[in-house]
Write an enzyme that holds these catalytic residues in place. Structure first.
Site, PDB file in Angstrom:
ATOM      1  N   THR A 262     -18.060   0.811   0.289  1.00  0.00           N
ATOM      2  CA  THR A 262     -16.709   0.734   0.829  1.00  0.00           C
ATOM      3  C   THR A 262     -16.244   2.143   1.187  1.00  0.00           C
ATOM      4  OG1 THR A 262     -15.632   1.017  -1.322  1.00  0.00           O
ATOM      5  CG2 THR A 262     -16.217  -1.245  -0.669  1.00  0.00           C
TER       6      THR A 262
ATOM      7  N   ASP B 114       0.851  -1.178   0.000  1.00  0.00           N
ATOM      8  CA  ASP B 114       0.000   0.000   0.000  1.00  0.00           C
ATOM      9  C   ASP B 114       0.892   1.234   0.000  1.00  0.00           C
ATOM     10  OD1 ASP B 114      -3.144   0.462   0.425  1.00  0.00           O
ATOM     11  OD2 ASP B 114      -2.066   2.142   1.347  1.00  0.00           O
TER      12      ASP B 114
ATOM     13  N   ASP C 143       4.416   2.815  -4.196  1.00  0.00           N
ATOM     14  CA  ASP C 143       3.617   3.559  -5.161  1.00  0.00           C
ATOM     15  C   ASP C 143       3.613   2.733  -6.443  1.00  0.00           C
ATOM     16  OD1 ASP C 143       2.564   5.217  -7.094  1.00  0.00           O
ATOM     17  OD2 ASP C 143       3.667   6.999  -6.458  1.00  0.00           O
ATOM     18  N   VAL C 144       2.504   2.036  -6.687  1.00  0.00           N
ATOM     19  CA  VAL C 144       2.480   1.075  -7.793  1.00  0.00           C
ATOM     20  C   VAL C 144       2.424   1.742  -9.163  1.00  0.00           C
ATOM     21  CG1 VAL C 144       1.576  -0.895  -6.510  1.00  0.00           C
ATOM     22  CG2 VAL C 144      -0.012   0.796  -7.465  1.00  0.00           C
TER      23      VAL C 144
ATOM     24  N   TYR D  77     -12.437   7.352 -15.054  1.00  0.00           N
ATOM     25  CA  TYR D  77     -12.566   6.077 -14.341  1.00  0.00           C
ATOM     26  C   TYR D  77     -13.115   5.001 -15.267  1.00  0.00           C
ATOM     27  CZ  TYR D  77     -14.040   2.791 -10.673  1.00  0.00           C
ATOM     28  OH  TYR D  77     -14.212   1.682  -9.884  1.00  0.00           O
TER      29      TYR D  77
ATOM     30  N   LYS E 288     -11.106   1.584 -16.511  1.00  0.00           N
ATOM     31  CA  LYS E 288     -11.571   0.236 -16.228  1.00  0.00           C
ATOM     32  C   LYS E 288     -11.847  -0.539 -17.515  1.00  0.00           C
ATOM     33  CE  LYS E 288     -11.217   0.540 -11.796  1.00  0.00           C
ATOM     34  NZ  LYS E 288     -10.141  -0.204 -11.090  1.00  0.00           N
TER      35      LYS E 288
END
Length: 265
Positions: free
Chosen positions: A197, A43, A69-70, A162, A166
């Site tokens: 969430t 994370d 940091d991906v 977004y 996706k």
């Protein structure tokens, strides 16, 4: 503790929750561990990933963590190296990181667009670039990419970056499934619907509805089952796709949405 994933090593991004409660990555990490997996949890925030890790340890599971940091190549390379030093293999790659910026093209700055694409799409490219060779050497593996029904259906308001990101996740996943299947590597995407969430309680989402209460009311009313899903619905779908129960399943877009896409066109 179960054994559906006994001795498998899961490399999981976005393992910390963005706020109080259970985010998709946090729930998935705990669910994987409860089914016997060894979890390497990443994370951006050390406190968040350590909170998840402590839950796993308290339940007797095995977990290692890294701050990463991906969207940065060097960070991902270092995290994969650390995972291999700790566990010597990676059987499951679970790409969970994602952000949302509501609005159309005229509402978003170029910086917003680039940041979202880096986090939602480039991160998956980077993890796969580093982990696919490992899975090839091992003779197989399972990749699970978290997408969204926004890739195929409207959420009722504009979130063009977004939705586009996706859609890219779906296409990326299909390509991996097609071209790495003979190497024993499966790749699937999960398309959550309206989920309750911590992510949706952030200001930039609740602002669309005016208040948190109104957001929850409207989103619950849209779902044929009468309420939004939660992070555990996505987590257990992820466990299934990671397990040998799904050994002949690849290239699918598993919709987890309480039936909303049956009526939203």
């Amino acid at each position: 503790m179960g054994d559906r994933l006994k001795d498998k090593v899961v490399f999981l991004t976005g393992a910390g929750s963005i706020g109080p409660g259970w985010g998709n990555g946090k729930a998935a990490a705990v669910a994987f561990a409860r089914e016997g997996a060894k979890v390497f949890a990443l994370d951006l925030k050390s406190e968040a990933v350590e909170e998840t890790a402590q839950i796993i340890r308290d339940e007797g599971g095995i977990v290692e963590t890294a701050v990463c940091d991906v969207s940065k190549a060097a960070d991902v390379e270092a995290a994969v190296k650390k995972a291999m030093e700790k566990f010597s293999r990676i059987d499951v790659l679970h790409n969970n990181v994602g952000i949302i910026d509501p609005g159309g093209p005229e509402d978003l700055t170029e910086q917003q667009w680039d940041r979202l694409m880096d986090i939602n799409v480039k991160s998956i490219y980077l993890t796969c670039r580093n982990i696919l060779p490992i899975m090839e050497r091992q003779g197989g593996g399972s990749i699970i990419n978290i997408s969204s029904i926004a890739s195929t259906h409207s959420l009722g308001y504009s979130c063009i970056s977004y939705s586009a990101s996706k859609g890219a996740v779906n296409a990326f996943s299909r390509d991996i499934a097609l071209n790495y299947g003979r190497k024993g590597i499966r790749c699937n995407s999960i398309l959550p619907g309206l989920m309750n969430t911590p992510l949706i309680h952030m200001g930039n989402v609740t602002d669309v509805y005016g208040s948190t209460e109104e957001m929850v009311r409207q989103r619950d009313a849209l779902v044929p089952l009468g309420h939004m899903g939660d992070a555990w619905d996505v987590a257990w779908a992820s466990v299934f796709l990671a397990s040998d129960e799904a050994k002949f399943i690849t290239g699918i877009e598993l919709v987890v949405d309480g039936g909303i896409t049956l009526k939203v066109k």
